[in-house]
Motif scaffolding. Sequence first.
Motif, PDB file in Angstrom:
ATOM      1  N   SER B  34       0.851  -1.178   0.000  1.00  0.00           N
ATOM      2  CA  SER B  34       0.000   0.000   0.000  1.00  0.00           C
ATOM      3  C   SER B  34       0.891   1.234   0.000  1.00  0.00           C
ATOM      4  O   SER B  34       1.960   1.237   0.604  1.00  0.00           O
ATOM      5  N   GLY B  35       0.439   2.270  -0.717  1.00  0.00           N
ATOM      6  CA  GLY B  35       1.315   3.427  -0.909  1.00  0.00           C
ATOM      7  C   GLY B  35       1.038   4.600   0.007  1.00  0.00           C
ATOM      8  O   GLY B  35       1.805   5.551   0.048  1.00  0.00           O
ATOM      9  N   ASP B  36      -0.045   4.581   0.784  1.00  0.00           N
ATOM     10  CA  ASP B  36      -0.238   5.686   1.721  1.00  0.00           C
ATOM     11  C   ASP B  36      -0.893   5.216   3.010  1.00  0.00           C
ATOM     12  O   ASP B  36      -1.406   4.100   3.102  1.00  0.00           O
ATOM     13  N   GLY B  37      -0.876   6.052   3.986  1.00  0.00           N
ATOM     14  CA  GLY B  37      -1.273   5.690   5.343  1.00  0.00           C
ATOM     15  C   GLY B  37      -2.716   5.237   5.481  1.00  0.00           C
ATOM     16  O   GLY B  37      -2.993   4.166   6.023  1.00  0.00           O
ATOM     17  N   GLU B  38      -3.633   6.051   4.969  1.00  0.00           N
ATOM     18  CA  GLU B  38      -5.049   5.725   5.142  1.00  0.00           C
ATOM     19  C   GLU B  38      -5.410   4.428   4.439  1.00  0.00           C
ATOM     20  O   GLU B  38      -6.067   3.549   5.014  1.00  0.00           O
ATOM     21  N   GLU B  39      -4.943   4.340   3.189  1.00  0.00           N
ATOM     22  CA  GLU B  39      -5.233   3.140   2.400  1.00  0.00           C
ATOM     23  C   GLU B  39      -4.624   1.922   3.088  1.00  0.00           C
ATOM     24  O   GLU B  39      -5.245   0.855   3.183  1.00  0.00           O
ATOM     25  N   GLY B  40      -3.433   2.097   3.599  1.00  0.00           N
ATOM     26  CA  GLY B  40      -2.747   1.019   4.288  1.00  0.00           C
ATOM     27  C   GLY B  40      -3.521   0.538   5.502  1.00  0.00           C
ATOM     28  O   GLY B  40      -3.641  -0.665   5.744  1.00  0.00           O
ATOM     29  N   LEU B  41      -4.080   1.485   6.219  1.00  0.00           N
ATOM     30  CA  LEU B  41      -4.851   1.152   7.415  1.00  0.00           C
ATOM     31  C   LEU B  41      -6.090   0.327   7.040  1.00  0.00           C
ATOM     32  O   LEU B  41      -6.403  -0.694   7.667  1.00  0.00           O
ATOM     33  N   ILE B  42      -6.776   0.778   5.973  1.00  0.00           N
ATOM     34  CA  ILE B  42      -7.971   0.061   5.502  1.00  0.00           C
ATOM     35  C   ILE B  42      -7.592  -1.361   5.087  1.00  0.00           C
ATOM     36  O   ILE B  42      -8.248  -2.339   5.464  1.00  0.00           O
ATOM     37  N   LYS B  43      -6.469  -1.449   4.361  1.00  0.00           N
ATOM     38  CA  LYS B  43      -6.007  -2.740   3.865  1.00  0.00           C
ATOM     39  C   LYS B  43      -5.650  -3.668   5.030  1.00  0.00           C
ATOM     40  O   LYS B  43      -5.970  -4.858   5.014  1.00  0.00           O
ATOM     41  N   ALA B  44      -4.990  -3.059   6.038  1.00  0.00           N
ATOM     42  CA  ALA B  44      -4.587  -3.866   7.199  1.00  0.00           C
ATOM     43  C   ALA B  44      -5.810  -4.443   7.907  1.00  0.00           C
ATOM     44  O   ALA B  44      -5.832  -5.603   8.307  1.00  0.00           O
ATOM     45  N   ARG B  45      -6.843  -3.613   8.017  1.00  0.00           N
ATOM     46  CA  ARG B  45      -8.059  -4.059   8.698  1.00  0.00           C
ATOM     47  C   ARG B  45      -8.777  -5.127   7.881  1.00  0.00           C
ATOM     48  O   ARG B  45      -9.327  -6.086   8.430  1.00  0.00           O
ATOM     49  N   ALA B  46      -8.800  -4.928   6.548  1.00  0.00           N
ATOM     50  CA  ALA B  46      -9.511  -5.862   5.686  1.00  0.00           C
ATOM     51  C   ALA B  46      -8.781  -7.198   5.577  1.00  0.00           C
ATOM     52  O   ALA B  46      -9.396  -8.266   5.628  1.00  0.00           O
ATOM     53  N   GLU B  47      -7.463  -7.135   5.446  1.00  0.00           N
ATOM     54  CA  GLU B  47      -6.696  -8.349   5.128  1.00  0.00           C
ATOM     55  C   GLU B  47      -6.149  -9.068   6.362  1.00  0.00           C
ATOM     56  O   GLU B  47      -5.801 -10.240   6.293  1.00  0.00           O
ATOM     57  N   LYS B  48      -6.020  -8.326   7.456  1.00  0.00           N
ATOM     58  CA  LYS B  48      -5.417  -8.905   8.664  1.00  0.00           C
ATOM     59  C   LYS B  48      -4.138  -9.688   8.368  1.00  0.00           C
ATOM     60  O   LYS B  48      -4.087 -10.917   8.513  1.00  0.00           O
ATOM     61  N   PRO B  49      -3.096  -8.974   7.921  1.00  0.00           N
ATOM     62  CA  PRO B  49      -1.852  -9.676   7.587  1.00  0.00           C
ATOM     63  C   PRO B  49      -1.161 -10.205   8.855  1.00  0.00           C
ATOM     64  O   PRO B  49      -1.547  -9.844   9.969  1.00  0.00           O
ATOM     65  N   ASP B  50      -0.138 -11.044   8.666  1.00  0.00           N
ATOM     66  CA  ASP B  50       0.588 -11.587   9.821  1.00  0.00           C
ATOM     67  C   ASP B  50       1.587 -10.582  10.384  1.00  0.00           C
ATOM     68  O   ASP B  50       2.008 -10.688  11.535  1.00  0.00           O
ATOM     69  N   LEU B  51       2.004  -9.654   9.519  1.00  0.00           N
ATOM     70  CA  LEU B  51       2.986  -8.653   9.961  1.00  0.00           C
ATOM     71  C   LEU B  51       2.858  -7.423   9.062  1.00  0.00           C
ATOM     72  O   LEU B  51       2.476  -7.542   7.897  1.00  0.00           O
ATOM     73  N   ILE B  52       3.165  -6.253   9.640  1.00  0.00           N
ATOM     74  CA  ILE B  52       3.095  -5.033   8.825  1.00  0.00           C
ATOM     75  C   ILE B  52       4.443  -4.321   8.852  1.00  0.00           C
ATOM     76  O   ILE B  52       5.048  -4.164   9.916  1.00  0.00           O
ATOM     77  N   ILE B  53       4.918  -3.952   7.669  1.00  0.00           N
ATOM     78  CA  ILE B  53       6.116  -3.114   7.589  1.00  0.00           C
ATOM     79  C   ILE B  53       5.629  -1.708   7.258  1.00  0.00           C
ATOM     80  O   ILE B  53       4.895  -1.501   6.298  1.00  0.00           O
ATOM     81  N   LEU B  54       6.046  -0.767   8.106  1.00  0.00           N
ATOM     82  CA  LEU B  54       5.460   0.568   8.042  1.00  0.00           C
ATOM     83  C   LEU B  54       6.562   1.616   7.905  1.00  0.00           C
ATOM     84  O   LEU B  54       7.571   1.554   8.593  1.00  0.00           O
ATOM     85  N   ASP B  55       6.337   2.553   7.008  1.00  0.00           N
ATOM     86  CA  ASP B  55       7.273   3.667   6.891  1.00  0.00           C
ATOM     87  C   ASP B  55       6.777   4.791   7.802  1.00  0.00           C
ATOM     88  O   ASP B  55       5.589   4.872   8.099  1.00  0.00           O
ATOM     89  N   VAL B  56       7.709   5.653   8.247  1.00  0.00           N
ATOM     90  CA  VAL B  56       7.280   6.741   9.128  1.00  0.00           C
ATOM     91  C   VAL B  56       6.606   7.843   8.318  1.00  0.00           C
ATOM     92  O   VAL B  56       5.507   8.282   8.613  1.00  0.00           O
ATOM     93  N   MET B  57       7.293   8.281   7.288  1.00  0.00           N
ATOM     94  CA  MET B  57       6.782   9.408   6.499  1.00  0.00           C
ATOM     95  C   MET B  57       5.885   8.862   5.383  1.00  0.00           C
ATOM     96  O   MET B  57       6.387   8.267   4.435  1.00  0.00           O
ATOM     97  N   LEU B  58       4.592   9.084   5.550  1.00  0.00           N
ATOM     98  CA  LEU B  58       3.643   8.593   4.563  1.00  0.00           C
ATOM     99  C   LEU B  58       2.669   9.696   4.187  1.00  0.00           C
ATOM    100  O   LEU B  58       2.353  10.546   5.020  1.00  0.00           O
ATOM    101  N   PRO B  59       2.179   9.673   2.969  1.00  0.00           N
ATOM    102  CA  PRO B  59       1.119  10.643   2.653  1.00  0.00           C
ATOM    103  C   PRO B  59      -0.180  10.267   3.369  1.00  0.00           C
ATOM    104  O   PRO B  59      -0.353   9.116   3.765  1.00  0.00           O
ATOM    105  N   THR B  60      -1.019  11.230   3.545  1.00  0.00           N
ATOM    106  CA  THR B  60      -2.351  11.148   4.196  1.00  0.00           C
ATOM    107  C   THR B  60      -2.327  10.819   5.694  1.00  0.00           C
ATOM    108  O   THR B  60      -3.105  11.381   6.452  1.00  0.00           O
TER     109      THR B  60
END
Lengths: 459, 123
Positions: B34-60
């Motif tokens: 996922s390329g931005d914060g909000e979308e990533g959050l939605i994706k994380a909730r929908a997909e429930k991955p086993d692990l998340i790699i997160l960048d600090v500086m993200l759009p949105t």
Amino acid sequence: MEKNNRFPENQEDESQLLAKDIKEKYFWAVELRYLIAAVSLIPFILSFYSSAFSGVNVKLISLVLGYNLFAHFLYLFRKKYSLWQMILIRSIFQFLDILAITFLIYITGWTDSPYWFLYLVLIVISGFGMFSYYSISVLLIAFFCVLFYLGVFLLAYNHVLPVYRPDFNISPTEFLSLLLNKAIFAVVSFFLFAAAIYYFSKLLGEQRKALSGKNRELLMALEEMKDVDQMKDEFVSTASHELRTPLSIIRENISLIKDGVVGSIEGKQKELLTTSIENVDRLSKIIDNLLDISRIDSRSLELNCKPADISEIAGRAVEILTKKAADKDIHFNLRLAENAIALIDPDQILRVFINLIDNAVKYTPRDGKVWVIVEDGPNFIKSYVCDNGPGIAKENLSKVFARFMRFQSPDKAFISGTGLGLSICKGIVEMHKGSIIVESEIGAGTRFIFTLPKGVKNG
Amino acid sequence: MDKRKRILIIEDEKAMVEAVRLRLEANGYEVLTSGDGEEGLIKARAEKPDLIILDVMLPTMDGFKVCRMLKFDDQYNEIPIVMFTARTQESDLAEGKEVGVNAYVKKPFKSEELLKVISDLLP
């Protein structure tokens, strides 16, 4: 620009600064008052025990004493006065001084009294005591001195005041010539004197003013330099953050190719890619070091101080570098004091040790020796990193801690490094309120000695 | 053979995502991006991955906020979060600790380092 507002052009503020400056510099002149009061106190006390001290002298002394004590009381709160209040207070006391001196002259031989020289003393003191802008007041004081001097003469002649000279009996013509004589003497001597004092105090004032103007310019330049410095720090900090992302992409992509994830590669290609990765790592190390240097410069490197055993840290550093040293057949000699506990940031001090030991290993030829010594002391812990390498020439010794300073290795081989390591070491040690020095002689090895205080707080 | 572990990468730098994706896939992980914060959050909730790699500086929405949103939610707070960061000052790390970041990987990272952190966090 907003930063110009930091130094108000306002005359009042500058005068206040100047007044403060003068108060500090010519304190003694103002404080002569206390000496007068103290000396006056002696006959005043004696007057209670001996009749020789009673009479009008004691009254004068009480007067002088009284107002000087009052002055003392006022001066205790001098910081609260504005410039104009200061001038007013000072004028009142100067006036009282003239009054007291005149009275002294009157009771001690009238116009022939030698105490007229006290007027001159007063003029000198006021010349130094008055603020340079108002040095013209010296002439005013001279004027009042003359006025009082002649005034007491006139008043006594007209029998307003009793005459303290029993043989005083002159005709009006005699009186006129006497008055003229005294007037000329007083006006000429007082005003000449006052004019000289006025001239010098004005000169002094102008010089001081010019100096304060220059001071302000310097302060502004310094302020500007600080701004530039801060901008530089921010720039370095931002730039290094920005550099990291592309750098990690480059590194990851190269290592993907190297590891054969996206297709097989052969030996030579792999070798080249390995070199590339090594150099990306080197680049990222330079960025780290630059960032550290800029943090040390701007004093924003955060120390996470806790009690830690320096010997243990030194031991860890040696362990980390054991392999590197073994590759060059360099032997370590350790002498680590037990329980060398100090309040330090263990990670930063580890870096210092690694840097110094790494340098020693790098610059010492094959089969050399490196000593790591930690000595415990009552207040300080002294650490040594020594080698028996080629040493550093005297003319280069002072440049050791300079940035981007690199020396050739003994075997003239390329030595990889950023040239920032020792500069960072020095910064870290100094942030711990410690010191680091280097001792070396060509052919006799090099010795780095750093001393850390045991109880330094986060600084 | 058990199911492949799924990792969600939330990072706006496409080339970076691509590089990490290749590396993780080569090591047997399934990768979502996922390329931005909000979308990533939605994706994380929908997909429930086993692990998340997160960048600090993200759009949105910045990485710390995404992390906080997930960690304060009982449904998702079990998902380990690895943070990519270019900053390494104590004060920067402190914020991450506060929002429950499981591990940090400092840019530029060594791939072995990233893989080790991931395998340590995954059961």
